[in-house]
Design a protein around this motif. Structure first.
Motif, PDB file in Angstrom:
ATOM      1  N   ARG A  17      27.259   9.435 -24.217  1.00  0.00           N
ATOM      2  CA  ARG A  17      27.503  10.685 -24.952  1.00  0.00           C
ATOM      3  C   ARG A  17      26.219  11.213 -25.596  1.00  0.00           C
ATOM      4  NH1 ARG A  17      29.947   6.738 -28.154  1.00  0.00           N
ATOM      5  NH2 ARG A  17      29.016   6.454 -30.226  1.00  0.00           N
ATOM      6  N   ASP A  18      25.307  10.328 -25.973  1.00  0.00           N
ATOM      7  CA  ASP A  18      24.013  10.770 -26.486  1.00  0.00           C
ATOM      8  C   ASP A  18      23.248  11.513 -25.395  1.00  0.00           C
ATOM      9  OD1 ASP A  18      24.497   9.456 -28.936  1.00  0.00           O
ATOM     10  OD2 ASP A  18      23.626   7.593 -28.182  1.00  0.00           O
ATOM     11  N   ALA A  19      23.301  10.980 -24.175  1.00  0.00           N
ATOM     12  CA  ALA A  19      22.625  11.635 -23.052  1.00  0.00           C
ATOM     13  C   ALA A  19      23.213  13.008 -22.783  1.00  0.00           C
ATOM     14  CB  ALA A  19      22.734  10.761 -21.800  1.00  0.00           C
ATOM     15  N   ALA A  20      24.547  13.111 -22.855  1.00  0.00           N
ATOM     16  CA  ALA A  20      25.192  14.401 -22.640  1.00  0.00           C
ATOM     17  C   ALA A  20      24.759  15.409 -23.707  1.00  0.00           C
ATOM     18  CB  ALA A  20      26.709  14.236 -22.647  1.00  0.00           C
ATOM     19  N   GLN A  21      24.684  14.966 -24.959  1.00  0.00           N
ATOM     20  CA  GLN A  21      24.255  15.857 -26.035  1.00  0.00           C
ATOM     21  C   GLN A  21      22.794  16.259 -25.872  1.00  0.00           C
ATOM     22  OE1 GLN A  21      25.191  13.811 -29.689  1.00  0.00           O
ATOM     23  NE2 GLN A  21      27.396  13.834 -29.290  1.00  0.00           N
ATOM     24  N   ALA A  22      21.995  15.397 -25.247  1.00  0.00           N
ATOM     25  CA  ALA A  22      20.583  15.704 -25.024  1.00  0.00           C
ATOM     26  C   ALA A  22      20.375  16.701 -23.895  1.00  0.00           C
ATOM     27  CB  ALA A  22      19.807  14.420 -24.714  1.00  0.00           C
ATOM     28  N   GLY A  23      21.414  16.974 -23.129  1.00  0.00           N
ATOM     29  CA  GLY A  23      21.330  17.949 -22.048  1.00  0.00           C
ATOM     30  C   GLY A  23      21.316  17.360 -20.661  1.00  0.00           C
ATOM     31  N   ALA A  24      21.537  16.054 -20.534  1.00  0.00           N
ATOM     32  CA  ALA A  24      21.574  15.443 -19.206  1.00  0.00           C
ATOM     33  C   ALA A  24      22.846  15.845 -18.476  1.00  0.00           C
ATOM     34  CB  ALA A  24      21.488  13.924 -19.321  1.00  0.00           C
ATOM     35  N   GLU A  25      22.730  15.955 -17.152  1.00  0.00           N
ATOM     36  CA  GLU A  25      23.883  16.266 -16.304  1.00  0.00           C
ATOM     37  C   GLU A  25      24.447  15.022 -15.627  1.00  0.00           C
ATOM     38  OE1 GLU A  25      23.042  20.160 -14.001  1.00  0.00           O
ATOM     39  OE2 GLU A  25      21.074  19.306 -14.459  1.00  0.00           O
ATOM     40  N   GLY A  26      23.631  14.007 -15.489  1.00  0.00           N
ATOM     41  CA  GLY A  26      24.073  12.794 -14.812  1.00  0.00           C
ATOM     42  C   GLY A  26      23.336  11.581 -15.343  1.00  0.00           C
ATOM     43  N   ILE A  27      23.796  10.414 -14.912  1.00  0.00           N
ATOM     44  CA  ILE A  27      23.261   9.139 -15.398  1.00  0.00           C
ATOM     45  C   ILE A  27      22.592   8.374 -14.256  1.00  0.00           C
ATOM     46  CG2 ILE A  27      23.966   6.836 -16.211  1.00  0.00           C
ATOM     47  CD1 ILE A  27      23.783   8.837 -18.462  1.00  0.00           C
ATOM     48  N   VAL A  28      21.505   7.715 -14.597  1.00  0.00           N
ATOM     49  CA  VAL A  28      20.819   6.767 -13.719  1.00  0.00           C
ATOM     50  C   VAL A  28      21.104   5.380 -14.275  1.00  0.00           C
ATOM     51  CG1 VAL A  28      18.579   5.987 -12.892  1.00  0.00           C
ATOM     52  CG2 VAL A  28      19.013   8.443 -13.213  1.00  0.00           C
ATOM     53  N   SER A  29      21.672   4.499 -13.470  1.00  0.00           N
ATOM     54  CA  SER A  29      22.042   3.185 -13.983  1.00  0.00           C
ATOM     55  C   SER A  29      22.009   2.156 -12.876  1.00  0.00           C
ATOM     56  CB  SER A  29      23.440   3.243 -14.627  1.00  0.00           C
ATOM     57  OG  SER A  29      23.701   2.087 -15.408  1.00  0.00           O
ATOM     58  N   ALA A  30      22.272   0.915 -13.248  1.00  0.00           N
ATOM     59  CA  ALA A  30      22.305  -0.203 -12.298  1.00  0.00           C
ATOM     60  C   ALA A  30      23.154  -1.317 -12.889  1.00  0.00           C
ATOM     61  CB  ALA A  30      20.897  -0.700 -12.001  1.00  0.00           C
ATOM     62  N   LEU A  31      23.484  -2.274 -12.057  1.00  0.00           N
ATOM     63  CA  LEU A  31      24.250  -3.442 -12.502  1.00  0.00           C
ATOM     64  C   LEU A  31      23.269  -4.574 -12.775  1.00  0.00           C
ATOM     65  CD1 LEU A  31      27.308  -3.309 -10.064  1.00  0.00           C
ATOM     66  CD2 LEU A  31      26.980  -2.150 -12.266  1.00  0.00           C
ATOM     67  N   HIS A  32      22.660  -4.528 -13.953  1.00  0.00           N
ATOM     68  CA  HIS A  32      21.591  -5.476 -14.270  1.00  0.00           C
ATOM     69  C   HIS A  32      22.106  -6.914 -14.405  1.00  0.00           C
ATOM     70  CE1 HIS A  32      18.909  -2.101 -14.908  1.00  0.00           C
ATOM     71  NE2 HIS A  32      19.796  -1.556 -15.703  1.00  0.00           N
ATOM     72  N   HIS A  33      23.401  -7.076 -14.587  1.00  0.00           N
ATOM     73  CA  HIS A  33      23.945  -8.415 -14.779  1.00  0.00           C
ATOM     74  C   HIS A  33      24.237  -9.133 -13.461  1.00  0.00           C
ATOM     75  CE1 HIS A  33      27.288  -5.598 -14.422  1.00  0.00           C
ATOM     76  NE2 HIS A  33      28.086  -6.596 -14.101  1.00  0.00           N
ATOM     77  N   ILE A  34      24.119  -8.431 -12.336  1.00  0.00           N
ATOM     78  CA  ILE A  34      24.350  -9.063 -11.038  1.00  0.00           C
ATOM     79  C   ILE A  34      23.053  -9.748 -10.592  1.00  0.00           C
ATOM     80  CG2 ILE A  34      25.038  -8.712  -8.643  1.00  0.00           C
ATOM     81  CD1 ILE A  34      27.235  -8.146 -10.738  1.00  0.00           C
ATOM     82  N   PRO A  35      23.099 -11.017 -10.195  1.00  0.00           N
ATOM     83  CA  PRO A  35      21.873 -11.722  -9.814  1.00  0.00           C
ATOM     84  C   PRO A  35      21.139 -11.030  -8.667  1.00  0.00           C
ATOM     85  CG  PRO A  35      23.700 -13.267 -10.059  1.00  0.00           C
ATOM     86  CD  PRO A  35      24.295 -11.894 -10.127  1.00  0.00           C
TER      87      PRO A  35
END
Length: 398
Positions: A17-35
């Protein structure tokens, strides 16, 4: 461009929600917990989509599916790891992902000696201090024959620096340099780091380049089959470290990679901060040359202490530093216009404001180093302002 924001998952102190308020349209992410080397479970992929949608945005780009050290050295279970990478692409595509970023840096991901260095106006930024790094390599890590990799004047400067270095700084250098991938729980002790370096014995620059091409020859056809663009992030910093070769540091490096596997799905993550640490990288020219193969963009700026390679540098404000950000954005907008004229579905290139200085309330939030809320908001606002101005009808880039 499509404005995105990196999010490290539920552990991130900066929320979707912070990203949305900052004006982002989408998220860049990953599953860092997967080995590293394992297939990403479909259930975990869908869970991440749900977590992001709950925050009001969508998952646009995966950064990154890690490439294992076994793949880079072609040792151990490297063939299984490639097969698992291919299967992960299939599962990500089935969930709607169309862009996957990765890197091919041996052992260390982006490397900094300071994670919260104080700037001239009191903000905190990441910094690579060459003298501190050499002091770490020779006197703290004690890598065999490390002294041979540096000019005598730098070896002497590092010895003086180390002699004056308090215990707390020595410990901090070990933590900062051996930190591992951003967002992951991985990291190396000094002994583990030395062991990893030994695993690269016999892997020189030419051999590592060949292993990258072998990897791409296997995964790019799968990416094309499932409708995903994969894009290689440059080395950060863009020169050899700890005796390890680096192979995605210059325009020539990217040209070699793109020509060797000349398929549209094989592309570039244009990171102006990583490439900008070298004075001999002309970022507007690189953006223009590889425009059709740029699948993802990181916009940030660095200020170099000197113009040599290697050098010390720090993460400056997004419109400061050595990169002409206006010229880079103009080249990217021109490419988007060309793609629209061709009817390409990927005519909007995903971009994120990379890194950022900690300012104002960032100082107390305790976010991932380089990924503060307000510092990135400021950067995104500045970059979006340039884009909006250049996209005005008067300039013909819309």
């Amino acid at each position: 461009m499509r404005h995105t924001w990196r999010w490290f998952g539920p552990v991130d102190k900066v929320m979707v929600r912070d990203a949305a308020q900052a004006g982002a349209e989408g998220i860049v992410s990953a599953l860092h917990h997967i080995p590293t080397g394992a297939v990403w479970p479909t259930g975990e992929i869908l869970r991440r989509h749900d977590e992001i949608r709950t925050g009001g945005l969508v998952w646009d780009v995966v950064e990154s599916v890690p490439v294992s050290e076994e793949i880079k050295t072609q040792s151990g279970d490297w063939r299984t790891h490639i097969a698992n990478w291919q299967e992960t692409l299939r599962r990500l595509s089935a969930s709607g992902i169309r862009t996957v970023c990765y890197n091919f840096m041996p052992v260390l991901d982006w490397t900094r000696t300071d994670l919260r260095w104080e700037t001239r106006h009191g903000a905190r930024a990441m910094r690579f201090d060459l003298t501190d790094f050499i002091a770490f390599d020779i006197h703290i890590l004690a890598r065999p024959d490390a002294v041979r990799d540096y000019p005598e004047r730098l070896v002497e400067a590092a010895a003086r620096r180390f002699a004056e270095m308090p215990d707390g700084r020595i410990s901090a250098l070990g933590r900062n340099i051996g930190a591992g991938l951003p967002g992951s729980a991985d990291g190396y002790t000094l002994q583990q780091l030395l062991d990893k370096l030994r695993s690269y014995q016999g892997v020189d620059r030419g051999r590592l380049q060949a292993h990258l091409i072998d990897f791409l020859s296997e995964v790019v056809p799968v990416a094309e089959e499932v409708g995903i663009n994969i894009c290689a992030h440059p080395d950060d910093p863009p020169w050899p470290l700890l005796g390890l070769p680096r192979i995605l540091s210059t325009e020539a490096d990217y040209s070699y990679m793109l020509e060797a596997v000349d398929r549209p799905a094989n592309g570039v993550t244009l990171c102006t901060g990583s490439l900008g640490a070298r004075a001999d990288n002309d970022l507007p020219a690189i953006a223009a040359r590889f425009a059709s193969r740029i699948h993802f963009v990181h916009l940030r700026n660095v200020t170099r202490d000197e113009e040599g390679v290697p050098c010390s540098f720090f993460e400056d404000e997004h419109l400061e530093g050595g990169t002409d950000m206006v010229a880079v954005i103009a080249a990217l907008l021109a490419e988007e216009k060309r793609r629209r004229s061709e009817g390409r579905e990927d005519h909007r290139i995903p971009m994120r404001p990379d890194h950022g200085q900690e300012i104002l309330d960032d100082m107390t939030r305790g976010a991932q180093p380089g990924y503060p809320a307000i510092g990135r908001l400021k950067g995104l606002a500045e970059l979006r302002g340039i884009e909006r101005a250049l996209a005005h009808a008067e300039f013909g880039l819309r």
